[in-house]
Motif scaffolding. Structure first.
Motif, short mmCIF file in Angstrom:
data_model
loop_
_atom_site.label_atom_id
_atom_site.label_comp_id
_atom_site.label_asym_id
_atom_site.label_seq_id
_atom_site.Cartn_x
_atom_site.Cartn_y
_atom_site.Cartn_z
N CYS A 1 1.40 -2.81 -6.12
CA CYS A 1 1.50 -1.58 -5.32
C CYS A 1 0.26 -0.73 -5.57
O CYS A 1 -0.02 -0.37 -6.72
N LEU A 2 -0.46 -0.41 -4.53
CA LEU A 2 -1.68 0.40 -4.63
C LEU A 2 -1.42 1.74 -3.97
O LEU A 2 -1.11 1.80 -2.77
N GLY A 3 -1.55 2.84 -4.72
CA GLY A 3 -1.25 4.14 -4.14
C GLY A 3 -2.15 5.25 -4.63
O GLY A 3 -2.71 5.18 -5.72
N ARG A 4 -2.28 6.27 -3.81
CA ARG A 4 -3.01 7.47 -4.22
C ARG A 4 -2.22 8.22 -5.29
O ARG A 4 -0.99 8.18 -5.30
N GLY B 1 -3.63 5.95 -8.31
CA GLY B 1 -4.96 6.50 -8.19
C GLY B 1 -5.94 5.56 -7.52
O GLY B 1 -7.12 5.52 -7.87
N HIS B 2 -5.46 4.79 -6.55
CA HIS B 2 -6.31 3.83 -5.83
C HIS B 2 -6.35 4.19 -4.35
O HIS B 2 -5.31 4.37 -3.71
N ARG C 1 -9.63 -3.85 0.56
CA ARG C 1 -10.73 -3.25 -0.20
C ARG C 1 -10.42 -1.78 -0.48
O ARG C 1 -9.80 -1.09 0.32
N GLY C 2 -10.90 -1.32 -1.63
CA GLY C 2 -10.72 0.08 -1.99
C GLY C 2 -11.43 0.40 -3.28
O GLY C 2 -12.27 -0.37 -3.75
N ILE D 1 0.85 -1.18 0.00
CA ILE D 1 0.00 0.00 0.00
C ILE D 1 0.89 1.23 0.00
O ILE D 1 1.55 1.55 0.99
N GLY D 2 0.91 1.90 -1.14
CA GLY D 2 1.78 3.06 -1.33
C GLY D 2 2.46 2.98 -2.68
O GLY D 2 2.61 1.89 -3.26
#
Length: 517
Positions: free
Chosen positions: A121-124, A212-213, A245-246, A22-23
């Motif tokens: 990798c899931l990140g804003r 963008g997640h 979840r997201g 996450i990031g």
């Protein structure tokens, strides 16, 4: 521990990964680089620390650093990080850095794709994490340029390649405008942002990143069906997985990923600035800003702040606050600067920086000192007023700020335009709020694996683990990767044994998931 069930209406849409990171900032990028099969080795060159050098020569040799006893190797090391593995890897990547040296790394990297671990990798926002929002071509990092590097790609090489690319895209008549200052000891924010973006592309890591997640929750769930062991003649329940979840920030489409391991590499959410507790804090929230990016937007993009505006109330005297002062000075935006410490307090970061390395911060420090001799300092049409050893008492909705001097206990009112509250952020993980937080030092982790002590198979990197400088992030990523590789090998070995000695019971898929944590 309470156990309950939740409906699983679309099980086919669930995705399975070994590791979810996450990031998408430097910690996540470094870990992704290692998990994609890039393995670190000591290159055999000696280090100046004799004790460490003996251990490297006797025990490391040609074996991967991921297979070493990191606790043994890092024992006895001291430096600017509280995490021993961060100090160990810093000694190898930046030898004698605190003595001013810029020596070659003692680590070599080999790409061994067969060792890669499936991950995402899931990140804003975009690649780079918070650095993706820092686009200034004038403001420079507090760290040296080479301290901002990620594995196996130097900032100097990036700068040369970037300048060459710009020369190819600009007509010869306009090439005089291209900067040739590749020798600067510090990098601009724009350089760092571009470097991280290019790093992911250069090392073919793009497919591992989903930008963008937004993450909304992480829960421990039981997903896989029980299996029958012919040898023990027992039914075994598989280990629960982490359910992430997201949703996609643009399309708002939700997602669910099941993973055995989760790595928190999110940094510190900048919008969660610590409340100051003054009267009117909520009422003034509509004109209060907490990041450098927001201030740059107001001044450069939206043009809401000019030299004719009422003063910006800047609260705080850390690096971000000083960067905001530099931007305001550049565009002549008036400032009212309030902070609690004395001007000569050594704890102020600005008093710890050598003037020859940080000339722009030295200019602000001199301005702060000069401001005590007069009510308002005006330099090159910039209006700056400083209130050291002071605090905000209240702010009204119409923009009147009441400031109390902590020495004289007198209170003065000022008309302001907006508030830039830059007093530091709390370490929070909103989607996993029950994690224990150590004030200023991150989460409770095992210092040699970076696994959270609160939950099995959850790891924390970067600021969440107490490493706030990019320079020390590689140590955390390497320690985490070493433990993940070890667990992955053990799981693979166990699976092979189970396949040889047991059969899987064919239970029908149920549309329900049992949450166990």
């Amino acid at each position: 521990m309470n156990t309950h069930t939740t409906d699983q209406c679309c099980p086919d849409l669930f995705e399975r990964k070994q590791v979810v990171i996450i990031g998408n900032g430097p910690s996540a990028i470094t870990l992704s680089y290692i998990l994609s099969g890039h393995i670190p080795y000591w290159n055999g060159c000696p280090v100046s620390n004799d004790y460490l050098n003996v251990k490297l020569e006797q025990y490391v040799k040609d074996t991967s650093l991921l297979e070493q006893d990191l606790e043994f190797l890092s024992d006895g090391l001291e430096g600017r990080s509280r995490n021993p593995v961060s100090l160990l890897i810093d000694n190898l990547i930046h030898p004698d850095a605190d003595l001013g040296a810029h020596l070659q790394s003692k680590i070599k990297w080999r790409h061994e794709p067969s060792l890669s671990i499936d991950h995402v990798c899931l990140g804003r926002g975009g690649i780079g994490g918070v650095w993706n929002q820092l686009t200034s071509k004038q403001l420079q990092t507090i760290s040296m340029a080479d301290w901002m590097e990620l594995p196996n790609y130097s900032m100097a090489t990036f700068r040369q390649q970037r300048r060459a690319s710009r020369r190819r895209s600009i007509p010869n008549s306009d090439q005089s405008s291209i900067s040739t200052d590749d020798a600067s000891s510090r990098a601009t924010y724009d350089e760092v942002r571009s470097y991280y973006f290019h790093y992911v592309k250069r090392n073919r890591l793009t497919n591992y990143f989903r930008n963008g997640h937004e993450i909304t929750s992480i829960k421990r769930v039981s997903v896989d069906e029980p299996f029958y062991d012919d040898v023990s003649e027992e039914i075994h329940t598989p280990e629960p997985l982490w359910e992430v979840r997201g949703y996609n920030e643009q399309t708002k489409e939700s997602f669910i990923i099941h993973a055995k391991y989760v790595v928190l590499a999110t940094g510190i959410p900048q919008n969660l600035t610590r409340p100051l507790g003054f009267i009117g804090e909520q009422a003034s929230k509509s004109f209060t800003y907490t990041t450098l990016h927001e201030m740059e937007e107001l001044i450069l993009t939206k043009k809401r702040l000019t030299q004719n505006s009422k003063p910006v109330l800047v609260v705080g005297c850390g690096l971000t606050a000083i960067d905001v002062l530099l931007v305001c000075q550049e565009y002549s935006v008036p400032v009212l600067h309030v902070f609690r410490r004395a001007i000569d307090d050594h704890e102020l970061v600005i008093n710890q920086l050598p003037a020859n390395v940080y000339p722009e911060y030295e200019r602000i420090r001199e301005l702060i000192r000069q401001s005590t001799s007069s009510t308002t300092s005006t330099i090159s049409s910039w209006s700056y007023q400083c209130c050291p050893q002071s605090e905000v008492v209240s702010i009204t909705e119409d923009g009147t700020a009441y400031i109390r001097n902590l020495r004289t206990h007198t209170t003065t009112d000022y008309d302001i335009s907006i508030v830039a509250r830059l007093t530091g952020s709390d370490v929070t993980v909103p989607f996993l709020s029950s994690l224990t937080v150590k004030k200023n030092n991150g989460l409770h982790i095992n210092p040699y694996t970076y696994e959270c002590l609160d939950y099995e198979n959850i790891y924390a990197l970067g600021p969440l683990a107490g490493d706030k400088l990019v320079r020390f992030l590689q140590g955390g990523a390497l320690a985490c990767a070493a433990n993940l590789f070890k667990k992955h090998r053990q799981a693979s070995s166990n699976n092979n044994n189970n396949n040889n000695n047991s059969s899987i019971l064919s239970f029908p898929i149920t549309p329900r998931v049992r949450i166990v944590a």
